[in-house]
Design a protein around this motif. Structure first.
Motif, PDB file in Angstrom:
ATOM      1  N   UNK A   1       0.947  -1.342  -0.272  1.00  0.00           N
ATOM      2  CA  UNK A   1      -0.013   0.013   0.227  1.00  0.00           C
ATOM      3  C   UNK A   1       0.701   1.141   0.062  1.00  0.00           C
ATOM      4  N   UNK A   2       2.140   1.112   0.722  1.00  0.00           N
ATOM      5  CA  UNK A   2       2.867   2.074   0.531  1.00  0.00           C
ATOM      6  C   UNK A   2       3.691   2.601  -0.271  1.00  0.00           C
ATOM      7  N   UNK A   3       4.139   0.981  -1.033  1.00  0.00           N
ATOM      8  CA  UNK A   3       4.440   1.733  -2.644  1.00  0.00           C
ATOM      9  C   UNK A   3       3.742   2.417  -3.625  1.00  0.00           C
ATOM     10  N   UNK A   4       2.220   1.103  -3.410  1.00  0.00           N
ATOM     11  CA  UNK A   4       0.858   2.315  -4.363  1.00  0.00           C
ATOM     12  C   UNK A   4       0.724   4.031  -4.211  1.00  0.00           C
TER      13      UNK A   4
ATOM     14  N   UNK B   1      -6.472   0.228   8.502  1.00  0.00           N
ATOM     15  CA  UNK B   1      -5.311  -0.684   8.853  1.00  0.00           C
ATOM     16  C   UNK B   1      -4.695  -0.764   9.709  1.00  0.00           C
ATOM     17  N   UNK B   2      -3.748   0.223  10.543  1.00  0.00           N
ATOM     18  CA  UNK B   2      -2.623   0.416  11.863  1.00  0.00           C
ATOM     19  C   UNK B   2      -1.489   0.540  10.802  1.00  0.00           C
ATOM     20  N   UNK B   3      -1.411   1.268   9.718  1.00  0.00           N
ATOM     21  CA  UNK B   3      -0.453   1.457   9.175  1.00  0.00           C
ATOM     22  C   UNK B   3       0.617   1.943   9.636  1.00  0.00           C
ATOM     23  N   UNK B   4       0.273   3.589  10.589  1.00  0.00           N
ATOM     24  CA  UNK B   4       0.183   4.237  11.077  1.00  0.00           C
ATOM     25  C   UNK B   4       1.342   5.358  10.709  1.00  0.00           C
ATOM     26  N   UNK B   5       1.913   5.997  11.313  1.00  0.00           N
ATOM     27  CA  UNK B   5       2.657   7.485  10.815  1.00  0.00           C
ATOM     28  C   UNK B   5       1.527   8.305   9.934  1.00  0.00           C
TER      29      UNK B   5
END
Length: 192
Positions: free
Chosen positions: A51-54, A100-104
């Motif tokens: 997800x972060x890459x996308x 979903x709790x990816x944080x930051x």
């Protein structure tokens, strides 16, 4: 001299290819993880990394739209709706990840970053990859279409390893990227 059949029949080319494809598929499905920290990426879940890459890819694409618009202000009206869709994709991908709790604080990053540079801003006419935006509007549109197409194809490939809901979202965003590439490559009011 009469021809004799060998004691053991040779495998056909088709069976060899099928076996190789099956082995490669099994390798991809099971993975080659030996449990090393490099492969586990220090405990970050696969969905979050994907997800972060996308989101990063969408942000780079937004920067490409901004650089193209800065270099060719006459294209702003044509690129505006496509850029807005890319910004919405980045925000949706980030919002799902933050739930979903990816944080930051990743839920606020892309949407704020995406809307920080208005379409007509005086940003340098350099794409995020460091390459300059092509000098003619037609070449700039072609370059942007190629970027959209490449990203859509990369997202389509990544679907194989994506978890359920993220795979559906990436498929939708990839399909939209292909539509953007088509629209960028076509002549408005004419036949492509």
């Amino acid at each position: 001299m009469p021809w004799t059949t060998p004691l053991r029949p040779r495998p056909s080319r088709r069976s060899l290819l099928a076996g190789a494809a099956g082995a490669a598929g099994a390798l991809l499905l099971t993975g080659c993880s030996d449990g090393s920290p490099a492969e586990e990426d220090f405990g970050i879940p696969l969905e979050r990394r994907m997800r972060e890459t996308a989101v990063r890819d969408s942000e780079r694409l937004l920067e490409r739209y901004d650089a193209t618009t800065a270099a060719h202000p006459a294209l702003a009206q044509r690129l505006g709706p496509l850029r807005a869709a890319v910004a919405a994709h980045a925000a949706a991908l980030a919002a799902e990840g933050s739930g979903a709790g990816s944080g930051s604080g990743s839920g606020a990053g892309p949407s704020a970053k995406a809307s920080a540079a208005p379409a007509g801003s005086a940003a340098p006419a350099v794409a995020p990859s460091g390459e300059p935006v092509p000098p003619t509007p037609a070449d700039a549109l072609t370059g942007l279409a190629d970027t959209e197409r490449s990203l859509a194809e990369a997202r389509t490939i990544s679907l194989a390893g994506a978890p359920g809901e993220l795979a559906r979202m990436l498929a939708s965003v990839a399909a939209c990227g292909h539509v953007h590439a088509y629209l960028l490559a076509s002549t408005p009011g004419g036949t492509p």
